[in-house]
Motif scaffolding. Structure first.
Motif: not given
Ligand code: AMP
Length: 446
Positions: A289-296, A300-303, A326-337
């Motif tokens: 799975f991947e998380f994307f901003l709703d509507g993104e 755009s490679q912006a997961a 099972v595991g996953w990671a959040m991209g901190v810079e992308r979230v801050i952006n």
């Protein structure tokens, strides 16, 4: 001018350019980023939220070294992945050891799980980490060579509710950060059904080989699942028509996937089935799975984050057979952006609540102990003891965004009082020096 120079002007001694001797200046290494003091509030906010939610869902913190043996990643992530083929910062150290700056967390955490015998603890062992990772990617917006992730792993239990929990935790974190996300979810099967699906996918792509990008031509031979991961526009039409893994899952994988989706429905998580979420690494099995901003735009490679189940990695890295995870990671810079792009307010814990200004030597001395009292009482206090001029001090208080300023001057010293100034309103009040803590609490804590 003397005679000689008059006759022969070329004899004039040339002006020697005196170059200032400066040390060479250095710049950031390509793909790296400084996080300046002004940005720290975003980091504190994102890491703080993720950490408190991780703890409340029963994850404990683990810190593994940034440097690991290169073999750990080659074996764990897989030789034919972008990370291992082109992106690792690897070197041989002075002792001749092959080492790599970690490009992801999972392999290191699994190594620690095995090395410290964590299989003897109640399973699953749920752990979180955060920190820097290194990938030699082509730098561009939102893509760095030193990136930071906040990472979750639940090792030692294959129940589908744990896949759902991983996604729910992500969902809660993004929601509390103020970001509305959508989960793209897929299943990439297991060792039983994957060979068959690979064959079907390869047959489909073989006839299109000539029209694929160079990377995909390689993938076709080496790692066909990755064909679905390609971001090259040239390959998009083929991806859209490709056979889907969900149609070829074995019964166990299908059942597992259905149950994950049921739990997500129960938790009212917004998700989309997306057959192209195959993830870049070899170790994934079943849910990915991947998380994307709703509507993104998904291309755009912006997961903002992603992960999945990896039921064979522990065994592959020398642990006990059949240890699912099972595991996953959040991209901190992308979230801050994204928080910045959306102008979302984040609390600034570095901003002083109170600025302590003083005037005159006696007041300066008294303010040393007052500062310590206020600090111990839990106020965020700033001061500039080295300044003598009151106006300059209040300007600093203003620049720092202090809510209140305390002014201790000669008159106040004589009267046993202190001035409390509301910096926004510009109004000030004289209060009894001994009541300053009470008065500040009234104004700041309500
Ligand atoms: P991955 O480990 O590749 O699944 O990545 C998980 C998340 O980390 C992605 O969804 C991105 O948000 C973030 N990420 C991955 N690679 C980079 C990078 N080079 N620069 C910044 N963020 C990244």
């Amino acid at each position: 001018m003397n005679d000689m120079l008059k006759k022969n002007p070329s004899k004039v001694a040339p002006l020697v350019e005196v170059k200032e001797k400066r040390a060479p200046s250095y710049q950031l290494v390509r793909g790296m980023k400084d996080v300046l003091p002004a940005d720290q509030k975003y980091w504190d906010f994102v890491i703080g939220k993720a950490e408190s939610i991780a703890r409340s869902y029963g994850f404990s913190k683990i810190e593994t070294p940034i440097l690991e043996e290169t073999g750990l990643f080659v074996r764990g992530i897989g030789k034919q992945t972008d990370i291992v083929e082109k992106e690792m910062f690897s070197f041989v150290d002075q002792g001749g050891e092959n080492l790599t700056l970690r490009p992801e967390f999972t392999a290191g955490v699994v190594r620690a799980y095995i090395e410290h015998g964590m299989l003897n603890q109640p399973q699953p062992v749920k752990m979180y980490s955060h920190g820097p990772l290194f990938r030699h990617e082509r730098p561009q917006a939102g893509r760095y060579r030193q990136l930071h992730q906040f990472n979750f792993e639940a090792i030692g239990d294959g129940h589908p509710v744990l896949d759902a929990e991983a996604i729910i935790v992500g969902n809660v974190i993004f929601k509390e950060l103020g970001l509305k996300v959508n989960v793209q979810i897929n299943s990439v099967g297991d060792q039983n059904c994957r060979p068959k699906y690979k064959e079907i996918l390869t047959n489909y792509y073989r006839s299109k080989k000539k029209n694929l990008c160079e990377d995909c031509q390689m993938r076709l031979a080496k790692n066909p699942l990755r064909l679905l991961d390609c971001k090259n526009p040239q390959c998009q039409p083929f991806k859209a028509e490709a056979p889907q893994f969900v149609d070829w899952l074995c019964d166990d994988c299908k059942n597992h996937f259905m149950r994950v989706l049921e739990y997500l429905d129960e938790a009212e998580v917004l998700y989309n089935l997306n057959p192209q979420i195959v993830r870049g690494l070899d170790y994934y099995t079943r849910t990915s799975f991947e998380f994307f901003l709703d509507g993104e735009d998904l291309a755009s490679q912006a997961a903002l984050g992603g992960g999945g189940r990896y039921d064979t990695l522990v065994e592959q890295l020398g642990g006990r057979a059949a240890t699912p995870a099972v595991g996953w990671a959040m991209g901190v810079e992308r979230v801050i952006n994204k928080l910045k792009e959306k102008n979302l307010e984040v609390p600034d814990l570095s901003k002083p609540e109170v600025f302590l200004a003083q005037l005159g030597d006696q007041a300066k001395r008294k303010s040393l102990s007052l500062f310590e009292t206020l600090r111990r009482e839990g106020f965020r206090v700033y001061q500039s003891f080295s300044k003598d001029n009151l106006k300059a001090q209040l300007e600093i208080a203003n620049k720092l965004g202090a809510k209140l300023a305390l002014v201790l001057g000669q008159k106040e010293m004589i009267d046993g009082t202190i001035l409390i100034r509301d910096m926004d309103a510009g109004v000030q009040e004289v209060v009894d020096f001994n009541k300053v803590v009470v008065e500040l609490k009234k104004r700041l804590r309500g």
